[in-house]
Design a protein around this motif. Structure first.
Motif, PDB file in Angstrom:
ATOM      1  N   UNK A  99       0.816  -1.225   0.000  1.00 65.58           N
ATOM      2  CA  UNK A  99       0.000   0.000   0.000  1.00 65.58           C
ATOM      3  C   UNK A  99       0.846   1.269   0.000  1.00 65.58           C
ATOM      4  N   UNK A 100       2.072   1.181   0.532  1.00 58.21           N
ATOM      5  CA  UNK A 100       2.927   2.372   0.623  1.00 58.21           C
ATOM      6  C   UNK A 100       4.064   2.347  -0.398  1.00 58.21           C
ATOM      7  N   UNK A 122      18.955   1.739   0.346  1.00 58.54           N
ATOM      8  CA  UNK A 122      18.132   2.829   0.863  1.00 58.54           C
ATOM      9  C   UNK A 122      16.673   2.441   0.700  1.00 58.54           C
ATOM     10  N   UNK A 123      15.986   2.251   1.813  1.00 54.35           N
ATOM     11  CA  UNK A 123      14.560   1.895   1.770  1.00 54.35           C
ATOM     12  C   UNK A 123      13.730   3.164   1.770  1.00 54.35           C
ATOM     13  N   UNK A 124      12.683   3.149   0.970  1.00 58.30           N
ATOM     14  CA  UNK A 124      11.742   4.274   1.001  1.00 58.30           C
ATOM     15  C   UNK A 124      10.342   3.757   0.692  1.00 58.30           C
ATOM     16  N   UNK A 125       9.390   4.396   1.306  1.00 57.75           N
ATOM     17  CA  UNK A 125       7.971   4.156   1.027  1.00 57.75           C
ATOM     18  C   UNK A 125       7.286   5.500   1.196  1.00 57.75           C
ATOM     19  N   UNK A 126       6.014   5.554   0.926  1.00 61.56           N
ATOM     20  CA  UNK A 126       5.303   6.834   1.030  1.00 61.56           C
ATOM     21  C   UNK A 126       5.432   7.378   2.450  1.00 61.56           C
ATOM     22  N   UNK A 127       6.079   8.523   2.571  1.00 62.08           N
ATOM     23  CA  UNK A 127       6.231   9.185   3.859  1.00 62.08           C
ATOM     24  C   UNK A 127       7.354   8.662   4.736  1.00 62.08           C
ATOM     25  N   UNK A 129      11.670   7.085   4.815  1.00 57.45           N
ATOM     26  CA  UNK A 129      12.922   6.660   4.186  1.00 57.45           C
ATOM     27  C   UNK A 129      13.938   6.348   5.287  1.00 57.45           C
ATOM     28  N   UNK A 130      14.765   5.338   5.046  1.00 59.74           N
ATOM     29  CA  UNK A 130      15.786   4.948   6.009  1.00 59.74           C
ATOM     30  C   UNK A 130      16.751   3.995   5.303  1.00 59.74           C
TER      31      UNK A 130
END
Length: 150
Positions: A99-100, A122-127, A129-130
């Protein structure tokens, strides 16, 4: 014509010895190659579902993402975090990954055991990041656990 008996006896023995040594080296080399091939095949087997997952995340392919997990797969946050149940993990995959639109940029894969793969990037999803530091356990060609080790 004088025949030297020593040469007649020693030369064939020397030849047989050299041939035998070469065969032992070839045999050892074949065993080494078989071990290497087995290791490569095992690495590919372990890496395949993890790489497919990361690529499917990039492509936002929900069906392919879900297909990489065992029905009994679990997930946890942190090195000491408690693993979610398989049902909770499926819900988490849906809510936090699908979903994100979760993705890993510049993934680096490291096999650390016969069943474990670490993915960094680098992980990112809606809203969110880390830096990614994920530990995956793979059994029978499917991911059985995913631990987020931030």
């Amino acid at each position: 014509m004088k025949i030297n008996i020593r040469k007649i006896v020693v030369l064939p023995l020397l030849l047989v010895t050299l041939i035998a040594c070469g065969q032992k080296q070839n045999s050892a080399k074949k065993e080494q190659n078989l071990d290497l091939n087995k290791s490569i095949m095992q690495s590919e087997t372990i890496l395949k579902p993890v790489k497919t997952l990361i690529e499917a995340m990039q492509a936002e392919n929900a069906d392919l993402i879900k297909a990489q997990f065992s029905q009994l797969a679990t997930q946890a946050y942190g090195a000491e975090g408690k693993m979610k149940t398989p049902e909770e993990t499926r819900k988490w995959i849906q809510s936090d990954i699908l979903d994100r639109n979760g993705k890993v940029a510049n993934p680096e894969y490291t096999i650390i055991s016969e069943k474990e793969v670490v993915v960094k990037g680098q992980y990112s999803s809606e809203g969110y990041t880390n830096k990614a530091n994920f530990l995956f356990t793979v059994e029978n060609g499917l991911i059985t656990s995913w631990r987020m080790r931030y």
